[in-house]
Design a protein around this motif. Structure first.
Motif, PDB file in Angstrom:
ATOM      1  N   PRO A 105     -43.726   9.935   8.876  1.00  0.00           N
ATOM      2  CA  PRO A 105     -42.908   8.846   9.423  1.00  0.00           C
ATOM      3  C   PRO A 105     -43.398   7.467   9.002  1.00  0.00           C
ATOM      4  O   PRO A 105     -42.587   6.549   8.823  1.00  0.00           O
ATOM      5  CB  PRO A 105     -43.031   9.041  10.945  1.00  0.00           C
ATOM      6  N   ALA A 106     -44.713   7.279   8.833  1.00  0.00           N
ATOM      7  CA  ALA A 106     -45.224   5.966   8.419  1.00  0.00           C
ATOM      8  C   ALA A 106     -44.762   5.639   7.008  1.00  0.00           C
ATOM      9  O   ALA A 106     -44.372   4.501   6.713  1.00  0.00           O
ATOM     10  CB  ALA A 106     -46.748   5.956   8.507  1.00  0.00           C
ATOM     11  N   ALA A 107     -44.794   6.620   6.120  1.00  0.00           N
ATOM     12  CA  ALA A 107     -44.366   6.378   4.743  1.00  0.00           C
ATOM     13  C   ALA A 107     -42.879   6.060   4.678  1.00  0.00           C
ATOM     14  O   ALA A 107     -42.462   5.122   3.983  1.00  0.00           O
ATOM     15  CB  ALA A 107     -44.698   7.595   3.880  1.00  0.00           C
ATOM     16  N   LEU A 108     -42.056   6.814   5.397  1.00  0.00           N
ATOM     17  CA  LEU A 108     -40.616   6.548   5.389  1.00  0.00           C
ATOM     18  C   LEU A 108     -40.312   5.182   5.988  1.00  0.00           C
ATOM     19  O   LEU A 108     -39.458   4.442   5.485  1.00  0.00           O
ATOM     20  CB  LEU A 108     -39.881   7.645   6.161  1.00  0.00           C
ATOM     21  N   SER A 109     -41.023   4.821   7.052  1.00  0.00           N
ATOM     22  CA  SER A 109     -40.814   3.509   7.667  1.00  0.00           C
ATOM     23  C   SER A 109     -41.156   2.384   6.697  1.00  0.00           C
ATOM     24  O   SER A 109     -40.454   1.371   6.628  1.00  0.00           O
ATOM     25  CB  SER A 109     -41.669   3.391   8.937  1.00  0.00           C
ATOM     26  N   LEU A 110     -42.222   2.539   5.922  1.00  0.00           N
ATOM     27  CA  LEU A 110     -42.583   1.517   4.940  1.00  0.00           C
ATOM     28  C   LEU A 110     -41.519   1.409   3.843  1.00  0.00           C
ATOM     29  O   LEU A 110     -41.216   0.306   3.372  1.00  0.00           O
ATOM     30  CB  LEU A 110     -43.944   1.850   4.330  1.00  0.00           C
ATOM     31  N   VAL A 111     -40.962   2.532   3.437  1.00  0.00           N
ATOM     32  CA  VAL A 111     -39.875   2.487   2.449  1.00  0.00           C
ATOM     33  C   VAL A 111     -38.704   1.678   2.997  1.00  0.00           C
ATOM     34  O   VAL A 111     -38.133   0.818   2.298  1.00  0.00           O
ATOM     35  CB  VAL A 111     -39.420   3.911   2.074  1.00  0.00           C
ATOM     36  N   MET A 112     -38.341   1.921   4.253  1.00  0.00           N
ATOM     37  CA  MET A 112     -37.213   1.206   4.845  1.00  0.00           C
ATOM     38  C   MET A 112     -37.500  -0.286   4.993  1.00  0.00           C
ATOM     39  O   MET A 112     -36.593  -1.115   4.907  1.00  0.00           O
ATOM     40  CB  MET A 112     -36.876   1.812   6.219  1.00  0.00           C
ATOM     41  N   ARG A 113     -38.750  -0.657   5.200  1.00  0.00           N
ATOM     42  CA  ARG A 113     -39.107  -2.074   5.350  1.00  0.00           C
ATOM     43  C   ARG A 113     -39.220  -2.776   4.004  1.00  0.00           C
ATOM     44  O   ARG A 113     -38.910  -3.958   3.879  1.00  0.00           O
ATOM     45  CB  ARG A 113     -40.429  -2.194   6.109  1.00  0.00           C
ATOM     46  N   LEU A 114     -39.680  -2.061   2.986  1.00  0.00           N
ATOM     47  CA  LEU A 114     -39.842  -2.674   1.671  1.00  0.00           C
ATOM     48  C   LEU A 114     -38.520  -2.801   0.926  1.00  0.00           C
ATOM     49  O   LEU A 114     -38.388  -3.658   0.042  1.00  0.00           O
ATOM     50  CB  LEU A 114     -40.823  -1.845   0.832  1.00  0.00           C
ATOM     51  N   PHE A 115     -37.551  -1.948   1.259  1.00  0.00           N
ATOM     52  CA  PHE A 115     -36.271  -1.970   0.564  1.00  0.00           C
ATOM     53  C   PHE A 115     -35.167  -2.250   1.580  1.00  0.00           C
ATOM     54  O   PHE A 115     -34.775  -1.364   2.337  1.00  0.00           O
ATOM     55  CB  PHE A 115     -36.016  -0.636  -0.135  1.00  0.00           C
ATOM     56  N   PRO A 116     -34.663  -3.475   1.629  1.00  0.00           N
ATOM     57  CA  PRO A 116     -33.613  -3.813   2.587  1.00  0.00           C
ATOM     58  C   PRO A 116     -32.311  -3.115   2.242  1.00  0.00           C
ATOM     59  O   PRO A 116     -32.142  -2.585   1.138  1.00  0.00           O
ATOM     60  CB  PRO A 116     -33.479  -5.332   2.433  1.00  0.00           C
ATOM     61  N   PRO A 117     -31.369  -3.076   3.190  1.00  0.00           N
ATOM     62  CA  PRO A 117     -30.100  -2.392   2.940  1.00  0.00           C
ATOM     63  C   PRO A 117     -29.416  -2.905   1.683  1.00  0.00           C
ATOM     64  O   PRO A 117     -29.395  -4.099   1.407  1.00  0.00           O
ATOM     65  CB  PRO A 117     -29.280  -2.706   4.195  1.00  0.00           C
ATOM     66  N   GLY A 118     -28.856  -1.990   0.926  1.00  0.00           N
ATOM     67  CA  GLY A 118     -28.193  -2.344  -0.316  1.00  0.00           C
ATOM     68  C   GLY A 118     -28.497  -1.332  -1.398  1.00  0.00           C
ATOM     69  O   GLY A 118     -29.045  -0.261  -1.136  1.00  0.00           O
ATOM     70  N   PRO A 119     -28.164  -1.653  -2.632  1.00  0.00           N
ATOM     71  CA  PRO A 119     -28.360  -0.694  -3.724  1.00  0.00           C
ATOM     72  C   PRO A 119     -29.802  -0.257  -3.904  1.00  0.00           C
ATOM     73  O   PRO A 119     -30.061   0.902  -4.227  1.00  0.00           O
ATOM     74  CB  PRO A 119     -27.858  -1.463  -4.947  1.00  0.00           C
ATOM     75  N   ARG A 120     -30.772  -1.171  -3.690  1.00  0.00           N
ATOM     76  CA  ARG A 120     -32.169  -0.807  -3.911  1.00  0.00           C
ATOM     77  C   ARG A 120     -32.637   0.221  -2.876  1.00  0.00           C
ATOM     78  O   ARG A 120     -33.429   1.106  -3.193  1.00  0.00           O
ATOM     79  CB  ARG A 120     -33.059  -2.055  -3.882  1.00  0.00           C
ATOM     80  N   ARG A 121     -32.157   0.088  -1.648  1.00  0.00           N
ATOM     81  CA  ARG A 121     -32.532   1.100  -0.651  1.00  0.00           C
ATOM     82  C   ARG A 121     -31.906   2.444  -0.996  1.00  0.00           C
ATOM     83  O   ARG A 121     -32.535   3.495  -0.842  1.00  0.00           O
ATOM     84  CB  ARG A 121     -32.114   0.677   0.760  1.00  0.00           C
ATOM     85  N   GLY A 122     -30.654   2.429  -1.454  1.00  0.00           N
ATOM     86  CA  GLY A 122     -30.024   3.682  -1.852  1.00  0.00           C
ATOM     87  C   GLY A 122     -30.811   4.381  -2.935  1.00  0.00           C
ATOM     88  O   GLY A 122     -31.014   5.595  -2.892  1.00  0.00           O
ATOM     89  N   GLY A 123     -31.285   3.620  -3.933  1.00  0.00           N
ATOM     90  CA  GLY A 123     -32.093   4.221  -4.987  1.00  0.00           C
ATOM     91  C   GLY A 123     -33.419   4.738  -4.466  1.00  0.00           C
ATOM     92  O   GLY A 123     -33.889   5.807  -4.876  1.00  0.00           O
ATOM     93  N   ALA A 124     -34.049   3.967  -3.552  1.00  0.00           N
ATOM     94  CA  ALA A 124     -35.332   4.395  -2.987  1.00  0.00           C
ATOM     95  C   ALA A 124     -35.176   5.689  -2.202  1.00  0.00           C
ATOM     96  O   ALA A 124     -36.009   6.594  -2.297  1.00  0.00           O
ATOM     97  CB  ALA A 124     -35.901   3.294  -2.086  1.00  0.00           C
ATOM     98  N   LEU A 125     -34.107   5.799  -1.432  1.00  0.00           N
ATOM     99  CA  LEU A 125     -33.881   7.030  -0.665  1.00  0.00           C
ATOM    100  C   LEU A 125     -33.527   8.193  -1.584  1.00  0.00           C
ATOM    101  O   LEU A 125     -33.797   9.353  -1.255  1.00  0.00           O
ATOM    102  CB  LEU A 125     -32.778   6.809   0.370  1.00  0.00           C
ATOM    103  N   GLY A 126     -32.918   7.902  -2.734  1.00  0.00           N
ATOM    104  CA  GLY A 126     -32.690   8.959  -3.711  1.00  0.00           C
ATOM    105  C   GLY A 126     -33.994   9.532  -4.220  1.00  0.00           C
ATOM    106  O   GLY A 126     -34.154  10.751  -4.345  1.00  0.00           O
ATOM    107  N   VAL A 127     -34.961   8.645  -4.527  1.00  0.00           N
ATOM    108  CA  VAL A 127     -36.287   9.105  -4.939  1.00  0.00           C
ATOM    109  C   VAL A 127     -36.944   9.900  -3.813  1.00  0.00           C
ATOM    110  O   VAL A 127     -37.552  10.958  -4.038  1.00  0.00           O
ATOM    111  CB  VAL A 127     -37.166   7.906  -5.336  1.00  0.00           C
ATOM    112  N   TRP A 128     -36.824   9.396  -2.603  1.00  0.00           N
ATOM    113  CA  TRP A 128     -37.420  10.062  -1.432  1.00  0.00           C
ATOM    114  C   TRP A 128     -36.859  11.468  -1.261  1.00  0.00           C
ATOM    115  O   TRP A 128     -37.603  12.434  -1.030  1.00  0.00           O
ATOM    116  CB  TRP A 128     -37.139   9.231  -0.190  1.00  0.00           C
ATOM    117  N   GLY A 129     -35.555  11.588  -1.374  1.00  0.00           N
ATOM    118  CA  GLY A 129     -34.942  12.908  -1.242  1.00  0.00           C
ATOM    119  C   GLY A 129     -35.359  13.857  -2.350  1.00  0.00           C
ATOM    120  O   GLY A 129     -35.568  15.042  -2.111  1.00  0.00           O
ATOM    121  N   ALA A 130     -35.503  13.317  -3.565  1.00  0.00           N
ATOM    122  CA  ALA A 130     -35.892  14.165  -4.690  1.00  0.00           C
ATOM    123  C   ALA A 130     -37.284  14.746  -4.486  1.00  0.00           C
ATOM    124  O   ALA A 130     -37.502  15.948  -4.678  1.00  0.00           O
ATOM    125  CB  ALA A 130     -35.836  13.372  -5.993  1.00  0.00           C
TER     126      ALA A 130
END
Length: 501
Positions: A129-154
């Protein structure tokens, strides 16, 4: 600092001087190590049994000790990340995970191995949960967050498949202790990368720290441990056995106590506001169903290959690569599909693809082959799994307050783990019943195949049920929310409000 660096940081929402791409690589590495450790021991279990002298029932706890600690403590890990500092909790979790991994590899007695596996789960419950929370804080809503979550899911999907492959390779080449040593080395590398590349994000206020819901955390942790213990024990002891009924009764009592504590606490561990905003509640419900399908798939596929088709551990591990690659492609494609189709239709398509692939698996034969029976369904399931996981993760953490992102990340991981435990208990029971019914009249391999077919058929129904629930994620409720988590601003997992526009 140059104006260009400041402008780049402003665009990404990251602290000045941060390189979000490198930070994401470190955080994704943490998730990969945690996910890999869930499945890396599966093909090494016979070697572990012979090497350390575990009994049949004790051997199951090599898997269960990690899963129980991981699933039950995720909520506490997520809340601790929010209140004590996300980077701090992540580093502590990685350090504990690495130390416990090396301890498991050095174990010479059953109790030391099981203790180390439990501590691995505790560390993982802080890391995820700490790692996912940092991803959400470092990448604000928008295309960059979508790409970051794509990497996360992969990396999340690939970690499960890679664990089976790595377990087979390491067990056959270096011996079973290296299954754990490799995890420890991986965690140590990620720890160093996190120190160098991931910035600190301020924790919640001191006032919030003083109101940490310790008793609620203890109640829900003990309740989930009792629940998962009862479900896993039912596989061998039967649903009517006193230990199973006792564990489930204790779980029910503790979870009721948790609800009562939460209703009275000033700052509850799971605040009601978390479910009152956006699609958090339905997203977690569908994630639980996805977890049941996910865990069941990686349980039954290797068994069919080894027990029916005669594959060895290494061959069974290598055969997971097409599924892993398909999962990565699906994760990469998810935000792009959401841009074109909308997030809800994209999620439904991913779940239906899994359902179709699982239905395809019901045609497996005791005289079949990997190329003829498993390759096509594995690719289709992998694509759907990657798409669905990315969309559900985005939905489950969207619309929450910034101080609750760690908790939301812990919750979505908890529902996936608990959904997997419940689903696997049900699927293994159904498969065993089908095998027993076919046993007196068929060869053993044929009887096993009948059981696996039933498991895949029920899994297909579960995935289809998840697709049927996706309209719930489109429901919008009033109130202040964070901007959308998808990379498509006007069509995403969120709800609108006039007061914030």
């Amino acid at each position: 600092m140059s104006r260009s660096r400041l402008g780049s940081a402003a665009k990404t929402g990251s602290p000045p001087g941060t390189r979000p791409g490198l930070a994401l690589a470190a955080l994704a590495g943490a998730q990969f190590v945690v996910t890999l450790s869930t499945s890396v021991v599966n093909v090494a279990l016979p070697a572990i049994r012979d090497g350390i002298g575990l009994t049949g029932s004790g051997l199951s706890w090599v898997v269960n000790a990690y899963g129980l600690a991981f699933g039950a403590l995720l909520l506490l890990g997520g809340r601790a990340a929010d209140l004590l500092g996300r980077r701090r909790v992540l580093l502590a979790g990685l350090a504990l995970f690495a130390a416990a991994s090396f301890g498991a590899g050095l174990a010479t007695a059953p109790w030391t191995l099981l203790t180390a596996r439990t501590l691995q789960g505790v560390g993982a419950a802080a890391v995820a949960p700490a790692a996912l929370s940092l991803v959400m804080r470092l990448f604000p809503p928008g295309p960059r967050r979508g790409g970051a979550l794509g990497v996360w899911g992969a990396v999340s999907g690939a970690g499960g498949a890679a664990g089976v492959l790595a377990g087979g390779v390491l067990t056959e080449s270096l011996g079973w202790p290296w299954v754990f040593h490799a995890a420890g080395l991986g965690a140590a590398v990620v720890l160093a990368a996190t120190v160098a590349l991931v910035p600190a994000v301020a924790p919640a206020s001191r006032e919030a720290r003083r109101t940490l819901d310790i008793f609620g955390a203890l109640a829900v942790t003990a309740g989930l441990v009792a629940l998962v213990h009862g479900l896993t024990t039912a596989r061998s002891a039967g649903w009517g056995a006193p230990p199973v009924l006792g564990s489930l009764a204790v779980a029910a009592a503790l979870l009721v106590l948790f609800v009562l504590i939460e209703r009275r606490h000033r700052e509850p561990l799971v605040p009601p506001r978390l479910f009152a905003r956006g699609p958090v509640a339905p997203a977690n419900l569908v994630m639980a169903l996805l977890g049941a399908v996910w865990v069941g798939l990686f349980f039954f596929l290797p068994l069919h290959q080894q027990q029916v088709l005669g594959a060895g551990p290494l061959e069974a591990g290598v055969s997971q690569l097409p599924l892993a690659f398909a999962n990565m492609i699906g994760s990469w494609a998810a935000p792009r599909l959401a841009r074109r189709l909308g997030p809800h239709l994209t999620l439904a398509a991913g779940l239906l693809a899994q359902s179709a692939g699982l239905l395809w698996l019901t045609r497996i034969s005791a005289r079949g082959s990997f190329l003829g029976d498993l390759l096509g369904p594995s690719v289709l399931i992998g694509l759907g799994l990657g798409i669905a996981f990315v969309q559900l993760t985005a939905a489950a953490v969207s619309g929450v307050r910034p101080e609750d992102t760690g908790l939301a990340g812990g919750l979505v991981n908890t529902t996936r783990q608990i959904g997997g435990a419940v689903g696997l208990a049900v699927l293994t029971t159904l498969a065993a019943s089908a095998t027993s019914a076919a046993g007196p009249h068929q060869p053993h391999a044929v009887a096993l195949t009948e059981g696996y077919r039933i498991a895949f058929l029920v899994s297909a129904a579960i995935a289809a049920a998840g697709a049927a629930l996706t309209p719930l994620l489109a429901r919008r409720r009033s109130g202040h929310t964070e901007p959308p988590a998808s990379n498509l601003p006007p069509r995403t997992f969120r709800h609108t409000t006039r007061s914030t526009r």
